[in-house]
Design an enzyme around this catalytic site. Structure first.
Site, PDB file in Angstrom:
ATOM      1  N   GLU A  80       3.231  -5.977  13.991  1.00 46.16           N
ATOM      2  CA  GLU A  80       2.216  -6.822  14.645  1.00 46.16           C
ATOM      3  C   GLU A  80       2.862  -7.798  15.630  1.00 46.16           C
ATOM      4  O   GLU A  80       2.657  -9.007  15.586  1.00 46.16           O
ATOM      5  CB  GLU A  80       1.393  -7.573  13.594  1.00 46.16           C
ATOM      6  CG  GLU A  80       0.668  -6.648  12.621  1.00 46.16           C
ATOM      7  CD  GLU A  80      -0.110  -7.399  11.555  1.00 46.16           C
ATOM      8  OE1 GLU A  80      -0.266  -8.629  11.691  1.00 46.16           O
ATOM      9  OE2 GLU A  80      -0.553  -6.757  10.591  1.00 46.16           O
ATOM     10  N   GLU A 124      -1.306  -1.698   6.094  1.00 45.66           N
ATOM     11  CA  GLU A 124      -1.932  -2.733   5.268  1.00 45.66           C
ATOM     12  C   GLU A 124      -3.429  -2.452   5.304  1.00 45.66           C
ATOM     13  O   GLU A 124      -4.071  -2.654   6.333  1.00 45.66           O
ATOM     14  CB  GLU A 124      -1.638  -4.138   5.805  1.00 45.66           C
ATOM     15  CG  GLU A 124      -0.170  -4.532   5.752  1.00 45.66           C
ATOM     16  CD  GLU A 124       0.067  -5.926   6.337  1.00 45.66           C
ATOM     17  OE1 GLU A 124      -0.926  -6.658   6.565  1.00 45.66           O
ATOM     18  OE2 GLU A 124       1.234  -6.270   6.584  1.00 45.66           O
TER      19      GLU A 124
END
Length: 855
Positions: A293, A397
């Site tokens: 990210e 995730e």
């Protein structure tokens, strides 16, 4: 049958009678003695002896000067003639045979056995004849049906033209379950998760921050426990700069800024190299999710910390290069953007990525706008081309807050993954109750993502394809040997692929020794010094003789069968290796052969079929077989080098380094370039010895002045049953194409000659529909401009080429001559191509186009 043979033996009597009849010569009748007392006259056998001798001489001479299927058939016919003549000679000496048999008892006994076998054979033959007469119609019907089935099967095989193998459907489920707020994964946590929900986690997620301390190293004991569980660890590797003591003296790093630029500058090379060695020491697959990210402002390696997308991509590439230099081939790289808008600016390149990761978390009522289903969250990513390019996608995730809506959200996610989002091949459940990334106004100190019914989700997603829970096997990468013990390779190749007549059964004519010698001399004049031929084949003897006469080196190649599963196909591979080694032993005494070449390796296909980590085990099994094969070849013939062809792709540099480490006795690698040139740029990073294999002149010419050795794709176009090629330097009539002149200029020097201008096809601006007749015109490029072709010293020849479902040419029908041609559109015009050639003297220019004008 015996009477027929005897009649053949009297051929000369009938010819003599014909001659006497023509010349009107009278011959007195001489009665044949009936008492069998007169000796046989040897002079009567003289014509048959002469014919038998001539037949035998024709066999020996014909096979000596040429060796091809045509001479084999003719030698067989001559052999039958020889046998019939010898039989007649033996029958004519029957009296002598009887005297010898009467003199020796052994012969008398043997003859009695002969008569008994003859009687048995007669009875057997009579039974066969009777059965055939009785069941003639059913047998003929069965033969007709079998023939039709055979031809239809051949047609289907030619149309498909491929293995028909699909990608392995595999789905990895995983879990991240920290035991405390620090986010540390412990063995007891994921074991309890598996036990409570009766599931198996294929991936166990571990978060490791960068730094000096032990917590920034690979947790070896935890990794071993994960492997024993039949799982693979996924390390989310977070580049926190403040974890290093030296960062305190850096005004940027001490504030968690510009970490990506410092990585690019090499500041963290020591730590990265140490970590790579630890990963390598695990000797089993490790998912490595580095700098996840990078567009998330909550992390300092994002733009919040002064990092740019370009710096992030360069940092990723540098870290990847260090792992490659440390031979950490077991690292499986997971690139994970945060938002879909970051995909294009942050993607480091396909050669550096094995999986794409996404974060799919449903904040339920805490979401800023509204609650989003999995399909809604993933849709913006799914629309990105890179997500549908073949790279597997992992939900690194994934989960929904522990609310009443959680079960439905997870079920919808499983349904979307198994239907509309098939590129998603892994889902790691974010099973944490200690998430401090709380949205503003949530009113809670931490978020609880623990899944209430993991068993149901795992069963649904696992139904796509279950993965085993056996302990993961060691990959056992070998230590590369010292350069001094490797085979030497001198790259002076100016090679040419010569597969003319390779599939002799489907050829339209036999490939004679004279034709092969003529081709080899012509190739030598072009600048070729080495020819590669795959075998064993019907024309091996002719090719060896031509190489000897023309003084060209020969790389004798073995075309490997395609392998769809190297682990399951171990027995088939062993049989193939034995065949290859036997052929090496048979041919090793031929000095014309300069090297052994192994071609059509299946690495590219295995990489297509399997995703990492499964591909790592396929790659290892196939590489191990190749290593053993090369060792056996070198054992049978230690004097010649062995090369291995590998299909080029964006990861060619890393693959060749891996193979050079794993197969120490290989001399060099042939890099097979695809038509689009994929992998050509990456060859600059290759450190292993290599040459370009099976490349068209157009690609070879772009390699620049430092280009390595090469084997050009093909010497001449070929036309056979259900197979036509157009990639040669010469056309089927032996005329030189522009690529011949281009290659001649590269290897021989001088300007590039263009005898015939470039040609193209002008198609009508209307739809090509079946049954309609359309006019097509040839265009010539002269003085940089396209002009209508006209009749003159250039001859134009048109033909219609039929393609199979894979786009391969299988038939060509000649249409006519002239600068303009009218064509009746066939059924399914998309499966046809219009081909035109413009010839002048010994040169030709060709073009091919669809029947329809592209919109």
């Amino acid at each position: 049958m015996l009477g027929g043979f005897l009649l053949i033996g009297t051929w000369w009597v009938h010819i003599l009678g014909l001659v006497y009849t023509v010349i009107r010569k009278k011959v007195p009748y001489i009665p044949t003695p009936k008492d069998d007392r007169e000796k046989d006259n040897w002079l009567l056998n003289l014509p048959n002896i002469v014919v038998a001798a001539c037949s035998l001489a024709a066999i020996v001479f014909g096979l000596y000067i040429d060796w091809n299927p045509y001479t084999w058939i003719m030698a067989g016919i001559a052999g039958i003639n020889f046998a019939v003549m010898v039989f007649n000679i033996a029958i004519s000496r029957q009296k002598d045979v009887q005297e010898v048999r009467a003199r020796f008892r052994v012969l008398r006994n043997s003859f009695s056995y002969y008569r008994m076998l003859k009687q048995y054979f007669w009875n057997f033959r009579h039974g066969i004849y009777a059965g055939l007469r009785q069941f003639a119609f059913p047998i003929m019907l069965l033969m007709a049906i079998s023939t039709l089935y055979l031809f239809s099967s051949m047609r289907r095989g030619n149309v498909s033209g491929g293995l028909g193998e699909q990608r392995e459907e595999v789905f990895y489920t995983g879990v991240f379950q920290p035991s405390e707020p620090g986010g540390i994964t412990e063995k007891a946590g994921w074991e309890d998760f598996q036990r409570r929900f009766a599931v198996h986690a294929d991936i166990v997620s571990v978060y490791i921050p960068w730094g000096d301390g032990p917590r920034s190293e690979v947790p070896l004991q935890l990794a071993e426990a994960i492997y024993r569980n039949g799982s693979s660890p996924m390390i989310t590797w977070e580049p926190w700069a403040s974890g290093f003591t030296f960062s305190a003296n850096d005004p940027e790093l001490s504030r968690e800024r510009k970490v990506m630029a410092r990585i690019v500058a090499g500041v963290f090379d020591g730590y990265v190299r140490k970590f790579a060695r630890q990963v390598k020491a695990l000797n089993r697959p490790v998912f490595l999710r580095f700098a996840h990210e990078a567009d998330n402002p909550g992390y300092p390696w994002s733009a919040t910390g002064g990092n740019t997308p370009e710096e992030m991509k360069n940092a990723w590439r540098r870290v990847h290069a260090i792992f490659l230099s440390e031979r950490a081939y077991n690292a499986v790289w997971v690139w994970n953007p945060w938002k879909p808008e970051a995909v294009e600016p942050y993607f480091p390149g396909r050669r550096y990525v094995d999986w794409i990761g996404v974060t799919m978390l449903n904040y339920d009522s805490l979401a800023a706008e509204k609650e989003y289903a999995f399909a809604e969250l993933y849709a913006p990513f799914h629309r990105k081309p890179i997500f549908r390019s073949g790279l597997p996608v992992m939900v690194a995730e994934g989960g929904s807050l522990r609310t009443a809506h959680q079960r439905k959200w997870m079920e919808d996610a499983a349904r979307a993954i198994s239907t509309s989002c098939r590129e998603v091949q892994a889902f790691v459940v974010f099973h944490s109750a200690f998430d401090r990334n709380v949205p503003p106004g949530a009113g809670v100190p931490m978020l609880d993502w623990r899944i209430a019914d993991a068993g149901n989700f795992f069963r649904v997603t696992g139904g796509i394809k279950k993965t085993g829970a056996a302990p993961l096997k060691q990959l056992r990468y070998i230590t590369p040997p010292a350069p001094a013990v490797r085979p030497r390779w001198t790259d002076t190749l100016r090679g040419m692929e010569y597969q003319k007549g390779g599939n002799w059964f489907r050829n339209l004519h036999a490939l004679t020794r004279a034709e092969v010698i003529q081709d080899f001399h012509a190739m030598r004049e072009t600048g070729v010094n080495t020819v590669r031929r795959y075998g064993p084949g019907a024309y091996d003897r002719n090719v060896l003789a031509a190489a000897r006469e023309s003084s060209l080196g020969l790389h004798y190649g073995f075309w490997l069968p395609p392998v769809s599963d190297a682990v399951a196909g171990e027995a088939m591979l062993r049989e193939k290796a034995a065949e290859i080694v036997a052929e090496v032993k048979r041919l090793r005494l031929h000095p014309e052969i300069k090297a052994w070449s192994i071609a059509n390796t299946s690495f590219k296909f295995l990489q297509y079929r399997f995703v990492k980590p499964g591909y790592l085990y396929q790659q290892k099994a196939y590489t191990q077989w190749l290593r053993q094969l090369v060792q056996e070849i070198r054992k049978a013939d230690a004097s010649r080098p062995v090369t291995i062809d590998v299909d080029a792709n964006s990861q060619i540099a890393g693959l060749l380094q891996y193979l050079y480490d794993e197969i120490p006795q290989v001399a060099a690698f042939g890099v097979v370039l695809p038509p689009d040139g994929e992998g050509l740029v990456q060859l600059a990073d290759v450190t292993a010895p290599y040459f370009i294999s099976r490349a068209p002149v157009s690609l070879y010419a772009t390699a620049g002045p430092t280009r390595n050795g090469v084997f050009i794709t093909s010497w001449q176009d070929e036309e056979a049953t259900n197979r036509i090629t157009f990639d040669g330097l010469l056309d089927t009539d032996g005329r030189r194409k522009p690529d011949w002149h281009r290659l001649h200029a590269i290897w021989k020097g001088g300007g590039e000659k263009e005898s015939v201008p470039e040609i193209s096809i002008l198609r009508p601006a209307i739809a090509a529909r079946e049954g309609k007749t359309l006019e097509y015109r040839a265009l010539l490029r002269e003085n940089g401009n396209w002009q209508y072709a006209s009749e003159g010293d250039i001859a134009f020849e048109w033909s219609l080429v039929r393609l199979d479902r894979q786009g391969k040419a299988i038939r060509r029908d000649k249409l006519g001559n002239g600068a303009v041609i009218r064509v009746e559109i066939p059924f399914n015009p998309a499966s046809y191509r219009l081909h035109v050639s413009a010839a002048r003297g010994g040169d030709v220019s060709v073009a091919m186009a669809t029947l329809n004008t592209p919109l």
